[in-house]
Design a protein around this motif. Structure first.
Motif, short mmCIF file in Angstrom:
data_model
loop_
_atom_site.label_atom_id
_atom_site.label_comp_id
_atom_site.label_asym_id
_atom_site.label_seq_id
_atom_site.Cartn_x
_atom_site.Cartn_y
_atom_site.Cartn_z
N PHE A 175 81.82 -12.69 4.21
CA PHE A 175 82.23 -12.02 5.16
C PHE A 175 81.21 -12.21 6.30
O PHE A 175 80.32 -12.28 5.73
N PRO A 176 81.09 -11.89 7.52
CA PRO A 176 80.04 -12.06 8.52
C PRO A 176 78.80 -11.45 8.17
O PRO A 176 79.38 -10.05 7.83
N GLY A 177 78.35 -11.27 7.85
CA GLY A 177 76.67 -10.32 7.81
C GLY A 177 76.27 -9.57 9.00
O GLY A 177 75.79 -10.06 9.64
N VAL A 178 76.03 -7.88 9.05
CA VAL A 178 75.40 -7.67 10.27
C VAL A 178 74.10 -6.34 9.84
O VAL A 178 74.89 -5.63 8.37
N ILE A 179 73.32 -6.20 10.09
CA ILE A 179 72.52 -5.03 10.10
C ILE A 179 72.46 -4.10 11.20
O ILE A 179 72.09 -4.57 12.05
N ASP A 180 72.67 -2.65 10.91
CA ASP A 180 73.12 -1.86 11.73
C ASP A 180 71.60 -0.48 11.78
O ASP A 180 71.35 -0.24 10.35
N MET A 181 71.06 -0.45 12.95
CA MET A 181 69.89 0.49 13.10
C MET A 181 70.10 1.21 14.01
O MET A 181 70.41 1.56 14.90
N PHE A 182 69.53 2.29 13.91
CA PHE A 182 69.25 3.52 14.83
C PHE A 182 67.64 3.51 14.66
O PHE A 182 66.81 2.98 14.60
N GLY A 183 66.98 4.76 15.73
CA GLY A 183 65.77 4.55 16.75
C GLY A 183 64.95 5.34 15.75
O GLY A 183 64.66 6.13 14.72
N SER A 184 64.24 6.05 17.06
CA SER A 184 63.10 6.77 16.95
C SER A 184 63.43 8.38 15.82
O SER A 184 62.29 8.97 16.07
N THR A 185 64.38 8.99 16.20
CA THR A 185 64.58 9.54 15.32
C THR A 185 64.14 9.69 13.82
O THR A 185 64.32 10.82 13.51
N GLY A 186 64.58 8.65 13.10
CA GLY A 186 63.96 8.71 11.45
C GLY A 186 65.19 8.55 11.11
O GLY A 186 66.46 9.07 10.92
N GLY A 187 65.52 8.80 9.86
CA GLY A 187 66.55 9.35 8.57
C GLY A 187 67.49 8.13 8.52
O GLY A 187 67.00 6.30 9.09
N PHE A 188 68.91 7.92 8.54
CA PHE A 188 69.58 7.28 7.78
C PHE A 188 70.62 7.96 8.30
O PHE A 188 71.46 8.67 8.32
N ALA A 189 71.58 7.04 9.16
CA ALA A 189 73.05 7.70 9.76
C ALA A 189 73.36 6.16 9.27
O ALA A 189 73.54 5.01 9.96
N ASP A 190 74.69 6.43 9.42
CA ASP A 190 75.32 4.87 8.26
C ASP A 190 76.99 5.14 9.49
O ASP A 190 77.45 3.91 8.48
N TYR A 191 77.44 6.24 10.20
CA TYR A 191 78.79 6.11 10.35
C TYR A 191 78.86 5.01 11.42
O TYR A 191 80.53 4.35 10.97
N ARG A 192 78.21 4.14 12.10
CA ARG A 192 78.07 3.34 12.65
C ARG A 192 78.35 2.15 11.69
O ARG A 192 79.37 0.43 11.94
N SER A 193 77.01 1.85 10.57
CA SER A 193 78.14 0.79 9.80
C SER A 193 78.94 0.81 8.83
O SER A 193 79.47 0.07 9.16
N ALA A 194 79.70 2.24 8.29
CA ALA A 194 80.92 1.87 7.98
C ALA A 194 81.80 1.83 9.25
O ALA A 194 83.55 0.38 8.89
N LEU A 195 81.69 1.87 10.43
CA LEU A 195 82.69 1.41 11.58
C LEU A 195 83.07 -0.17 11.51
O LEU A 195 83.65 -0.81 11.65
N LEU A 196 81.58 -0.98 11.79
CA LEU A 196 81.47 -2.22 11.16
C LEU A 196 82.26 -3.05 10.01
O LEU A 196 83.02 -3.56 10.84
N ALA A 197 82.22 -2.08 9.10
CA ALA A 197 82.65 -2.89 8.33
C ALA A 197 83.89 -2.62 7.96
O ALA A 197 84.98 -3.56 7.48
N SER A 198 84.87 -1.70 8.67
CA SER A 198 85.78 -0.85 8.57
C SER A 198 86.03 -2.71 9.34
O SER A 198 87.62 -2.35 9.31
N ARG A 199 85.99 -3.14 11.07
CA ARG A 199 86.47 -4.12 11.55
C ARG A 199 86.21 -5.30 11.02
O ARG A 199 85.68 -6.54 11.53
#
Length: 437
Positions: A175-199
């Motif tokens: 599959f095409p590989g993508v790295i997905d990240m958010f910003g200066s709030t830190g921590g970890f959020a993966d909902y957009r990553s899950a949606l990208l994989a679902s597509r």
């Protein structure tokens, strides 16, 4: 397989029926909502409720049945409530925190292994559902809205100093590989990553500070960390090995621009609502250090309620010394997409995207795309995510204005998401014979 949710309620001698197709879907999928067996021209209120942890969100809209006793949300206008006019997904994007919730509440999925559960109900008459307490419903049903598609695998990542989660679409790949990240709030959020994989993308949701044993402050982050992540993803047997795509919001948008500038592993980069310069702290990389533009605390404007407008907190990047912090995107050999909102009160992202593009143009480069949306704020999320005009910044412990007008903002989210997916497919996916999700 599409599911149809049908729950019937008997009222006097007639039955009202609520049909939703599909009742189970990804969050970026549209749904058809129809109410049948009402009285001709009957006024009704459609009400949607969502509970995520302790957070409660809701929306409502007023409709009038046609002469046959039907309401078709995709074809008939809302006459009032939290939105008006014909809008198929209005009940989703117009959601607001329910009364009594804390201010600045932002709807984000914390556990993608479970769906958003949306309870949809129909009520007789035109009601104000932000004030009404549990009015009787003619009919109700429950919908499931998923970030994680069927068959997508989530694999936690603790490899060396890398932290995050890898999402793999169903099938053999690669599959095409993508790295997905958010910003200066830190921590970890993966909902957009899950949606990208679902597509269809093998997506590495990457944390880089304020998570597990990672640094607690952005000043301790180095660019080599992100190159390690790119190398790790490219080495995975289910990932195409020619190059990765990048998606980053706010502070992560700076990082993806820097990665596109200095790393041959990058095939395409999407910078959402970001500066065109390194901000806050210098960014070490190999044997050099990318200088930063200073954040000027004295430029932050606080309202009487204690909310912060931070739009002008970065030093001027058009003069000395700020200009040296500008990321040298003109050196990038891969395409970069800038996604910006004209009402971004957090970062003047249109200004910064134009500055980056000007550098590229000055060097004869054409490998850029600018998406610029009126009435759109800082938090540009996947489609139908409720607009959040201000939010609590967990790293800085302050409420921050984000900007945006709900209806315009949601239109930008829908348009930009489809263009981001097309951009990544065009520039990252090299397996042309593999069907796209």
């Amino acid at each position: 397989m599409l599911h149809i949710a049908r729950i019937q309620f008997r009222k006097m001698s007639s039955q009202a029926r609520l049909l939703v197709t599909p009742a189970t879907a990804l969050v970026d999928d549209k749904v058809d909502i129809t109410v049948e067996r009402l009285a001709p021209r009957q006024p009704v209120t459609l009400h949607a409720r969502l509970l995520e942890g302790t957070a409660r969100f809701q929306s409502y809209a007023h409709y009038r049945a046609d002469d046959t006793g039907r309401v078709v949300v995709a074809k008939q206008p809302s006459l009032g409530g939290l939105y008006t006019g014909v809008d198929q997904m209005g009940l989703f994007w117009s959601m607001q925190p329910s009364p009594g919730q804390k201010p600045g509440l932002r709807l984000r999925k914390k556990d993608v292994s479970t769906p958003f559960l949306v309870d949809l109900s129909v009520h007789d008459g035109h009601l104000d559902m932000m004030e009404e307490q549990n009015p009787a419903a003619l009919v109700t049903t429950r919908l499931e809205r998923w970030y994680l598609g069927k068959g997508v695998k989530r694999i936690p990542l603790r490899e060396g100093r890398l932290r995050g989660a890898l999402f793999l679409p169903p099938g053999e790949g690669p599959f095409p590989g993508v790295i997905d990240m958010f910003g200066s709030t830190g921590g970890f959020a993966d909902y957009r990553s899950a949606l990208l994989a679902s597509r269809g993308f093998a997506t590495l949701g990457l944390a880089f500070f304020g998570y597990e044993d990672l640094p607690n402050d952005m000043s301790d982050v180095d660019l080599d960390y992100f190159e390690e992540a790119a190398d790790w993803l490219l080495a995975h047997p289910k990932v195409q090995g020619h190059g990765v795509g990048l998606v980053g919001t706010s502070k992560a948008g700076e990082i993806v621009q820097a990665m596109a500038t200095y790393m041959k592993q990058v095939s395409a980069a999407v910078a959402i609502s970001s500066y065109s310069a390194v901000s806050y702290a210098p960014l070490p990389y190999k044997d050099m250090v990318l200088p930063c533009a200073r954040w000027m605390a004295d430029q932050i404007v606080f309202t009487e309620d204690g909310f912060a407008n931070v739009q002008n907190q970065l030093e001027d990047i058009t003069t000395e010394p700020g200009i040296h912090a500008c990321i040298q995107v003109e050196k990038s050999h891969c395409p970069i997409m800038f996604v910006t909102g004209e009402d971004d009160i957090n970062i003047p992202s249109v200004f910064h995207a134009n500055k980056a593009i000007a550098r590229m143009k000055a060097h004869g480069k054409t490998n850029y795309t600018l998406l610029k949306y009126p009435g759109t704020g800082h938090l540009i999320e996947p489609p139908y995510t409720p607009h959040c005009g201000f939010y609590f910044h967990s790293a800085f412990r302050v409420y921050v204005y984000a900007g945006g007008v709900p209806k315009a903002h949601t239109a930008a989210q829908e348009d930009s998401w489809s263009k981001i997916l097309d951009f990544l497919r065009k520039n990252v996916d090299k397996c042309e014979t593999r069907s796209k999700l």
